[in-house]
Design an enzyme around this catalytic site. Structure first.
Site, mmCIF file in Angstrom:
data_model
loop_
_atom_site.group_PDB
_atom_site.id
_atom_site.type_symbol
_atom_site.label_atom_id
_atom_site.label_comp_id
_atom_site.label_asym_id
_atom_site.label_seq_id
_atom_site.Cartn_x
_atom_site.Cartn_y
_atom_site.Cartn_z
ATOM 1 N N LYS A 98 -7.368 -6.433 8.690
ATOM 2 C CA LYS A 98 -7.213 -5.419 10.736
ATOM 3 C C LYS A 98 -7.105 -6.539 11.506
ATOM 4 O O LYS A 98 -8.146 -7.118 11.570
ATOM 5 C CB LYS A 98 -7.228 -4.299 10.567
ATOM 6 C CG LYS A 98 -6.815 -3.914 12.125
ATOM 7 C CD LYS A 98 -6.895 -2.209 12.431
ATOM 8 C CE LYS A 98 -6.795 -1.448 13.283
ATOM 9 N NZ LYS A 98 -7.306 -0.323 13.154
ATOM 10 N N LYS A 113 -2.949 -5.399 8.321
ATOM 11 C CA LYS A 113 -2.660 -5.168 9.177
ATOM 12 C C LYS A 113 -2.518 -5.626 10.395
ATOM 13 O O LYS A 113 -3.853 -6.298 10.397
ATOM 14 C CB LYS A 113 -3.191 -3.309 9.397
ATOM 15 C CG LYS A 113 -2.392 -2.504 10.774
ATOM 16 C CD LYS A 113 -4.003 -1.090 10.489
ATOM 17 C CE LYS A 113 -3.077 -0.776 11.687
ATOM 18 N NZ LYS A 113 -4.119 0.746 12.074
ATOM 19 N N ASP A 119 -9.784 2.807 9.478
ATOM 20 C CA ASP A 119 -10.203 1.602 10.051
ATOM 21 C C ASP A 119 -11.896 1.257 10.180
ATOM 22 O O ASP A 119 -12.238 1.601 11.334
ATOM 23 C CB ASP A 119 -8.985 1.441 11.229
ATOM 24 C CG ASP A 119 -7.979 1.437 10.535
ATOM 25 O OD1 ASP A 119 -7.413 1.887 9.349
ATOM 26 O OD2 ASP A 119 -7.340 0.804 12.276
#
Length: 226
Positions: free
Chosen positions: A157, A185, A96
């Site tokens: 994300k 996400k 991430d």
């Protein structure tokens, strides 16, 4: 499940997240055991704990995720690449990566693309780019999403959780932009089962939360009351 929601098993959507600064190896062990027991998609830990998490989850279903350039995204591209490569060597299969928001605000799109494309190419692993949507205009979200889709990222994300959390509006916007080319996400501030379900229904394919067990308890309580 409540009548307003379909019967969704949220566990496989969850990245069971442990990103408090006081995290210990004992907590990492607890998070990994819970991820395996409840069939979560992944455990997300700091880079210092990737090797331990990888050992604990070896031959088990949950993936090992870590954060890169967290939480500001303002480290150099070389630093992010090294951090990502080291994490993969230690057993991470999902990364991430916080984007450089200053570059986005300044229109330095070439550097943005190059940074993420290099991490994707050099690691060969799943890269989720953290947009920090609460600090962006809708136009900036669209621009960033298209750049990172082209760069090879696997997920958009929403947030680190340090500047606000995921919203249904942002997830819906990212879904519209992504057109199923990339996962979404939702992360940050997911405290209730209804929040989690709303985000999934809006288009989230993963949920990043440290409240995973609370969400499952809320689900079980609802099911008993139906």
């Amino acid at each position: 499940m409540a009548a307003d929601y379909p019967d969704i098993d949220i566990a496989p959507f969850i990245d069971h997240t442990l990103l408090i600064q006081t995290a210990t190896s004992e907590l990492v062990e607890k998070w990994c055991e819970e991820a395996d027991r409840f069939n979560f998609a992944a455990v997300c830990v700091y880079p210092a704990y990737v090797r331990l998490a990888a050992e604990l989850l070896q031959n088990k279903k949950p993936k090992v995720c870590t954060v890169i350039g967290f939480p500001s995204g303002a480290t150099t591209s070389a630093t992010k690449l090294y951090e990502a490569q080291e994490a993969v060597e230690n057993g991470a299969t999902e990364l991430d990566v916080v984007i450089n928001l200053g570059w986005l605000k300044a229109g330095n799109t070439e550097a943005m693309y190059r940074e993420i494309a290099e991490i994707c190419e050099e690691t060969g692993q799943t890269v989720k780019v953290i947009l920090e949507t609460n600090l962006l205009t809708d136009a900036e979200k669209r621009q960033a999403a298209e750049i990172f889709i082209d760069a090879g990222a696997a997920f958009l994300k929403t947030s680190t959780g340090w500047n606000g959390g995921a919203t249904v509006a942002d997830v819906s916007l990212l879904k519209e932009i992504a057109r199923e080319r990339i996962g979404i996400k939702a992360s940050g501030g997911i405290h209730t089962l209804h929040q989690a379900l709303d985000l999934i229904l809006a288009g989230a394919t993963r949920l990043g939360t440290s409240r995973s067990i609370d969400l499952l308890r809320q689900r079980d309580t609802l099911e008993k009351s139906d």
